[in-house]
Design a protein around this motif. Structure first.
Motif, PDB file in Angstrom:
ATOM      1  N   PRO A 181      -2.829   4.197   7.132  1.00  0.00           N
ATOM      2  CA  PRO A 181      -3.791   3.086   7.063  1.00  0.00           C
ATOM      3  C   PRO A 181      -3.631   2.269   5.777  1.00  0.00           C
ATOM      4  O   PRO A 181      -3.752   1.049   5.809  1.00  0.00           O
ATOM      5  CB  PRO A 181      -5.140   3.776   7.087  1.00  0.00           C
ATOM      6  N   ALA A 182      -3.308   2.947   4.675  1.00  0.00           N
ATOM      7  CA  ALA A 182      -3.179   2.224   3.405  1.00  0.00           C
ATOM      8  C   ALA A 182      -2.032   1.214   3.492  1.00  0.00           C
ATOM      9  O   ALA A 182      -2.179   0.043   3.132  1.00  0.00           O
ATOM     10  CB  ALA A 182      -2.957   3.213   2.274  1.00  0.00           C
TER      11      ALA A 182
ATOM     12  N   ARG B 155     -14.268  -2.853   5.949  1.00  0.00           N
ATOM     13  CA  ARG B 155     -14.883  -2.418   4.703  1.00  0.00           C
ATOM     14  C   ARG B 155     -16.409  -2.319   4.818  1.00  0.00           C
ATOM     15  O   ARG B 155     -17.129  -2.603   3.884  1.00  0.00           O
ATOM     16  CB  ARG B 155     -14.546  -3.385   3.544  1.00  0.00           C
TER      17      ARG B 155
ATOM     18  N   MET C 188      -3.033  -1.670   5.618  1.00  0.00           N
ATOM     19  CA  MET C 188      -3.964  -2.610   4.996  1.00  0.00           C
ATOM     20  C   MET C 188      -3.280  -3.485   3.956  1.00  0.00           C
ATOM     21  O   MET C 188      -3.618  -4.663   3.791  1.00  0.00           O
ATOM     22  CB  MET C 188      -5.123  -1.840   4.345  1.00  0.00           C
TER      23      MET C 188
ATOM     24  N   TYR D 276     -11.586   0.939   7.449  1.00  0.00           N
ATOM     25  CA  TYR D 276     -10.470   0.470   6.630  1.00  0.00           C
ATOM     26  C   TYR D 276     -10.347  -1.043   6.710  1.00  0.00           C
ATOM     27  O   TYR D 276     -10.036  -1.712   5.746  1.00  0.00           O
ATOM     28  CB  TYR D 276      -9.158   1.091   7.114  1.00  0.00           C
ATOM     29  N   THR D 277     -10.568  -1.586   7.898  1.00  0.00           N
ATOM     30  CA  THR D 277     -10.322  -3.019   8.070  1.00  0.00           C
ATOM     31  C   THR D 277     -11.513  -3.879   7.689  1.00  0.00           C
ATOM     32  O   THR D 277     -11.361  -4.902   7.050  1.00  0.00           O
ATOM     33  CB  THR D 277      -9.927  -3.337   9.524  1.00  0.00           C
TER      34      THR D 277
ATOM     35  N   ASP E 195      -7.414   1.495  12.469  1.00  0.00           N
ATOM     36  CA  ASP E 195      -8.624   1.825  11.715  1.00  0.00           C
ATOM     37  C   ASP E 195      -9.053   3.231  12.111  1.00  0.00           C
ATOM     38  O   ASP E 195     -10.011   3.436  12.846  1.00  0.00           O
ATOM     39  CB  ASP E 195      -9.710   0.786  12.032  1.00  0.00           C
TER      40      ASP E 195
ATOM     41  N   LEU F  89      -9.621   5.774  -0.257  1.00  0.00           N
ATOM     42  CA  LEU F  89      -9.982   6.054   1.135  1.00  0.00           C
ATOM     43  C   LEU F  89     -10.174   7.544   1.400  1.00  0.00           C
ATOM     44  O   LEU F  89     -10.547   7.955   2.485  1.00  0.00           O
ATOM     45  CB  LEU F  89      -8.916   5.515   2.086  1.00  0.00           C
TER      46      LEU F  89
ATOM     47  N   ARG G  66      -5.065   5.017  -1.214  1.00  0.00           N
ATOM     48  CA  ARG G  66      -5.218   6.294  -0.492  1.00  0.00           C
ATOM     49  C   ARG G  66      -6.305   7.135  -1.143  1.00  0.00           C
ATOM     50  O   ARG G  66      -7.124   7.738  -0.476  1.00  0.00           O
ATOM     51  CB  ARG G  66      -3.899   7.062  -0.485  1.00  0.00           C
TER      52      ARG G  66
END
Lengths: 315, 531
Positions: free
Chosen positions: A34-35, A84, A38, A81-82, A278, A55, A52
Motif C-alpha cells: 500500500p505504501a 486518510r 500511495m 490508506y487512500t 486500500d 501505517l 510504512r
C-alpha cells in the motif's frame, strides 16, 4: 435451551476468531504494497519506510494482528490508506444504506414468497401452482441488474414515480430515503423471493405428505387448518436456512445493484477499496461481513430451536 | 341397526380399480377384523369411510355411518364427523404425531376443533383421555413431546386423540404392526378394553390373522379389492371356504421342510462379548455416561445350524449383529469364525468377513435405486481379492439369481421393478454371491406378507440344504423363529436369558421373560386349519 444457546455462542466466537486469522493472513499474502501504491513508482526507499511505519505495516505479523483485532474491538478500524479518514466512519456511513436496503429487500422477499409458496403448495397442480412456479422460474432466471434497469426505464424515466438513482441521506426524511431505496430493494428481492417461494412450496409439500398431517385430518381438521397448524411450522426449518443465507448475501452482494442505482453502499466501498489497494478497508469490511454472516447464522440456529423442541432438548 | 354399513363400495383412483363391491357392517360394541395382504384394499376401505382418499379417487356404492350418508356429505360436513363420530389409529406411531407440538396440545386439538370450549377445559379432558390410555400424569405430563416417548407410548397418544370425544366408531389400521410383541399385546388389550367400555364399534385392519383372531367378533377377508370370505370369529377359522383364505391360513402357520443336519463343530463362537457406548457428557466436566448394549454374551453356532436370536427392540440384538459382522469393535470378549477372529487390529478381518453375509429387514431401503440388479448383487465382490470378471461374473450373477427363483435376465432391471418379496430374494442372491458359509438374517422376513414370507422361508430352507449354509436368524417374530430354527437364544437388556433347542424353549420356557414373550405373541385359535 440455555445449553443449546451457550454452545452456539461458543461456536460463534470460534468462527469469528478463525475468520479473523484467515482474513488477516490472506491480506498479508496478497501482493501489493500500500505504501508503494500511495507514493507512486518513483518513491524513495526511506520515504516508503516512513510511511510504512506510519501505517503500522512494519511490526511483526503477530503484533500487527493483535493491534488490528484490538483496534476493532475498541471500535478503531484504522485509517484508510487512500482517503486518510477513519475506516470506522466510512463503514458506518455505508452501513446505514446497505443494512436498511438488505432488510427492506428481505422483508419484501419474505412478504412475497410466503403467501406465494403456501398458496402454490395448498393448490398443488392447479393454475395457481403452475403460475407461481412459472413466474418464480423467470424470477430466478432474469439477471437482477437487467430487471433493475428495466424498472428505472419504466418507473423513473417514463412514469417519474421514483428517482433513477442516488441516495439523499437519512437527514432528508425517512420516507424520502425509503422511497429512494424502493427500486433497488425490489430488484434485489425479485430473485430472492423466487427462490424462497419455491423452497417454501417444496418444503410444505414434503410436510403435507407426512403421516402427522393425515392424523390431523383424521381428527377433523380441514385441509387448510392442517396446513396452518401442523405443516407450516414443520416446513419452516429449510425456509429459515434460506432466509439466513439470503440476508448475508443481500448485505454484501448488492454491489451490482448499488452501481446501477448509484448508491454509496458497502458493496461499492469494497469494490473501490480493492481497486485502490486500500487493504485496511478491505480487511475491515470483509471482517464486518463475516461478523454479520455469523450473527445471522446464530439467529437462524436459535430460530430452529424455537421451532423444533427436539433441538431445544438436545444438549 | 348397524353403526357402519358399507354397501357395494367400489373405488377407482385415476381409473385404476382399487375396490370392487365391498360390503361390510359394524354394529355398536362389535369388533370387525379386516384381513388381507398389502394391496388387498383393506386400508383403502378404511380411508373411504374417513373420506381421506388420495386425489383422483372416486367412490360408488353407499357408506352409512350412524345414519349419515358419507358419500353425499360435503368436505365441511365430513370434517365435523371425523374425530367426533369416528376416530382413527394408524400403523406407524413414530411418525403419526406432529414432532414439534406437545402431546397435550395434540390431544386437546381433537376437542377444540369440534367443541366450543375454553382451552383449559380441553386440556383437562385431554388429560382424562391420556389417563384412559394408561399414560399417567406423573410420568407423562401434557407437556411431553413425541420424541420423548417410545413407539408404544406414542401409539397410546394417537389412541387418546382418537377416543377423546368418545366416537361411536374406531378404525385401527394395522395399529400394532410396527410394535414389539409385548407392546402389541398391551395395545390390543387397551383397544379391546376401550371398545367394551364405550360400546364403540371397531374396524380392525391387519395383515396378521393371529392378531385379529384374538380380538375380533367378526372377520372379513379381502383379496385384490374384494371381500372373499366373512364370518364370526373364531368359528370361521375352523371352516374356511375360499381357496385364498385357506392359503392365507396355511401360509401363516407354514413350516418349511428342513432336512439339514448340523455337525458338532462351532462355526461361529461368541465369547463373553461386551459392547459399550459412551453417552454425551451431561455436564462439561462430568464423566460421560456409559451404556452397555451387550453384556457378556456367549454362544456357539454350529456348522449347518439355524440359530434364532429373539428379543425386543433395544435388547442389543442389532448391536450384537454389527459386532459379529466385524462392523464395530467390541470392548470385551472375542468373536471367532471358524477359529479366526472377525476383528483384527481395529478393523474387520477380510478373510473371515467374506465367509459371512447379511440380509436386512427393509427390502425397500437396502438397495441403491439407481443401480441395476447385476451391480447390486455383485456388491460383496469387493471382499474378494480377485473378483470374477466378464463371463465368470455373468455366470455368478445368473447362478445366484436362479438359485433364489429369479431369472438371469432380471439382472438388467432396476430395483423398483420388483415387489417386496422379489427384492428380498435379490437381497438373498446378493448374500449368496460369494458363497458364504453363514448368512445373518436380520428381521429378513418381518416386512413381508404372510404368503411371501412362507415362500422366502421355503427358499431359505432349500438353500441351506443345497449349499450347507448356516443361519443366524434374528427376529422379534416368535412364530417365524419357531419354524425355521433348530436352536434359539432369548435376549433381554444385552444378555442372553435363555437358550436351548427351539421346540424345547417354546414348549417349556424357563425364564420369566421368555414366558412373557410367548404369552404375548398372538395365537390362531386351535380350531384353525382343522378343515
Amino acid at each position: 435451551m440455555l445449553r443449546y444457546t451457550l454452545t452456539r455462542l461458543l461456536s460463534l466466537a470460534i468462527s469469528l476468531i478463525v475468520a479473523s486469522v484467515v482474513i488477516f493472513l490472506a491480506i498479508e499474502i496478497l501482493p501489493g504494497d500500500p505504501a508503494a501504491f500511495m507514493l507512486g513508482v518513483n518513491a524513495q526507499e526511506d520515504t516508503l519506510n516512513a510511511l510504512r511505519d506510519q501505517l503500522g505495516l512494519n511490526g511483526s505479523l503477530w503484533e500487527r494482528y493483535a493491534s488490528w483485532v484490538g483496534g476493532m474491538l475498541s471500535g478503531d478500524f484504522g485509517t484508510s490508506y487512500t482517503y486518510r479518514t477513519p475506516v470506522a466512519e466510512m463503514i458506518g456511513e455505508r452501513l446505514w444504506i446497505s443494512l436498511p436496503l438488505a432488510l427492506y429487500a428481505l422483508a419484501l422477499s419474505t412478504l412475497i414468497a410466503f403467501p406465494a409458496g403456501i398458496w402454490a403448495a395448498s393448490k398443488r397442480g392447479s393454475a395457481v401452482d403452475v403460475t407461481v412456479m412459472g413466474v418464480t422460474q423467470l424470477g430466478v432466471a432474469i439477471p437482477n441488474f437487467w430487471f433493475a434497469m428495466l424498472m428505472v426505464v419504466v418507473f423513473a424515466i417514463n412514469l417519474r414515480w421514483f428517482s433513477a438513482g442516488g441516495f439523499p441521506g437519512w437527514d432528508e426524511g425517512f420516507w424520502i430515503s425509503i422511497k429512494s431505496l424502493t427500486l433497488p430493494a425490489i430488484a434485489l428481492a425479485l430473485p430472492q423471493a423466487s427462490i424462497l417461494a419455491r423452497v417454501m412450496r417444496s418444503a410444505l409439500l414434503d410436510t403435507l405428505s407426512e403421516d402427522f398431517v393425515r392424523t390431523a385430518r383424521a381428527k377433523g381438521l380441514s385441509r387448510r387448518q392442517a396446513l396452518r397448524r401442523h405443516a407450516l411450522r414443520n416446513a419452516l426449518i429449510p425456509v429459515l436456512t434460506i432466509i439466513g443465507l439470503q440476508f448475508s448475501f443481500l448485505l454484501a452482494g448488492g454491489i451490482i445493484i448499488e452501481n446501477v442505482f448509484y448508491l454509496p453502499g458497502l458493496g461499492r466501498l469494497i469494490f473501490q477499496a480493492i481497486s485502490a489497494r486500500d487493504l485496511i478497508v478491505v480487511e475491515s469490511v470483509v471482517m464486518l461481513l463475516v461478523f454479520a454472516v455469523v450473527i445471522v447464522n446464530f439467529a437462524v440456529e436459535i430460530a430452529y430451536a424455537l421451532v423444533d423442541p427436539r433441538l431445544r432438548h438436545r444438549r | 341397526m348397524s353403526l357402519l354399513k358399507i354397501d357395494n363400495l367400489s373405488l377407482d383412483i385415476r381409473r385404476a380399480a382399487i375396490l370392487r363391491d365391498v360390503s361390510l357392517s359394524v354394529d355398536p360394541g362389535q369388533i370387525v377384523g379386516v384381513i388381507g395382504e398389502s394391496g388387498s384394499g383393506k386400508s383403502m376401505t378404511a380411508f373411504s369411510v374417513m373420506q381421506l382418499l388420495p386425489e383422483g379417487a372416486r367412490c360408488t356404492g353407499a357408506i352409512s355411518l350412524s345414519g349419515h350418508d358419507i358419500l353425499s356429505l360435503s368436505e365441511a360436513e365430513m370434517c365435523k364427523l371425523r374425530g367426533n363420530d369416528v376416530g382413527m389409529v394408524f400403523q406407524e406411531p413414530m411418525t403419526a404425531l406432529n414432532p414439534i407440538r406437545n402431546i397435550g396440545d395434540q390431544v386437546a386439538e381433537t376437542i377444540l376443533i369440534h367443541e366450543d370450549v375454553p382451552k383449559s377445559e380441553a386440556l383437562a379432558r385431554a388429560r382424562d383421555a391420556l389417563n384412559r390410555v394408561e399414560l399417567p400424569e406423573d410420568r407423562f405430563p401434557l407437556t411431553r413431546y413425541p420424541h420423548e416417548l417410545s413407539g408404544g407410548q406414542r401409539q397410546r397418544v394417537v389412541i387418546a386423540m382418537a377416543i377423546a370425544l368418545r366416537p361411536s366408531l374406531l378404525i385401527a389400521d394395522e395399529p400394532t404392526t410396527a410394535l414389539d410383541v409385548t407392546t402389541q399385546a398391551q395395545i390390543l388389550d387397551l383397544l379391546t378394553r376401550l371398545v367394551r367400555e364405550d360400546g364403540m364399534g371397531m374396524l380392525m385392519i391387519s395383515h396378521d390373522l393371529a392378531v385379529v383372531a384374538d380380538m375380533a367378533d367378526e372377520i372379513v377377508i379381502m383379496q385384490k379389492g374384494e371381500v372373499v370370505e366373512r364370518g364370526p370369529s373364531p368359528e370361521i377359522f375352523g371352516n374356511l371356504q375360499h381357496p385364498y383364505s385357506i392359503s392365507l391360513l396355511a401360509a401363516s402357520t407354514h413350516a418349511p421342510d428342513r432336512s439339514v443336519q448340523s455337525v458338532d463343530d462351532p462355526l461361529l463362537s461368541v465369547r463373553d462379548v461386551v459392547r459399550t457406548y459412551t453417552l454425551p457428557r451431561k455436564k462439561l466436566f462430568a464423566a460421560p455416561g456409559v451404556v452397555e448394549a451387550v453384556r457378556g454374551v456367549s454362544f456357539d453356532l454350529k456348522r449347518g445350524e439355524s440359530l434364532g436370536l429373539v428379543g425386543e427392540s433395544g435388547c442389543g440384538k442389532s448391536t450384537l449383529t454389527r459386532a459379529i459382522l466385524g462392523l464395530e469393535e467390541v470392548q470385551g470378549g472375542e468373536i471367532l469364525f471358524d477359529g479366526d477372529p472377525v476383528f483384527t487390529g481395529h478393523k474387520a478381518n477380510r478373510d473371515v468377513r467374506r465367509r459371512m453375509q447379511v440380509v436386512f429387514q427393509d427390502p425397500y431401503g437396502s438397495f441403491n435405486p439407481r443401480h441395476r440388479v447385476d451391480r447390486l448383487v455383485c456388491e460383496p465382490f469387493h471382499l474378494l481379492d480377485e473378483p470374477p470378471k466378464g463371463a465368470a461374473r455373468d455366470e455368478a450373477i445368473a447362478e445366484a439369481l436362479t438359485s433364489v427363483g429369479l431369472t438371469p435376465e432380471d439382472r438388467f432391471k432396476y430395483i423398483h421393478e420388483f415387489s417386496g418379496g422379489q427384492r428380498q430374494r435379490i437381497a438373498i442372491a446378493r448374500a449368496l454371491m460369494i458363497k458364504p458359509e453363514l448368512i445373518i438374517l436380520d428381521e429378513a422376513v418381518s416386512a413381508l406378507d404372510v404368503q411371501v414370507r412362507a415362500q422366502i422361508l421355503d427358499l431359505l430352507a432349500d438353500l441351506s440344504a443345497r449349499f450347507g449354509l448356516s443361519y443366524l436368524f434374528i427376529s422379534h417374530d416368535l412364530s417365524v423363529v419357531r419354524v425355521i430354527t433348530d436352536r434359539c437364544l432369548v435376549m433381554k437388556s444385552g444378555e442372553i436369558v435363555e437358550q436351548g433347542a427351539t421346540e424345547q424353549v417354546f414348549a417349556n420356557p424357563q425364564h420369566p421373560y421368555t414366558r412373557e414373550l410367548i404369552a404375548a405373541a398372538p395365537d390362531l385359535p386351535d380350531t384353525a386349519g382343522a378343515a
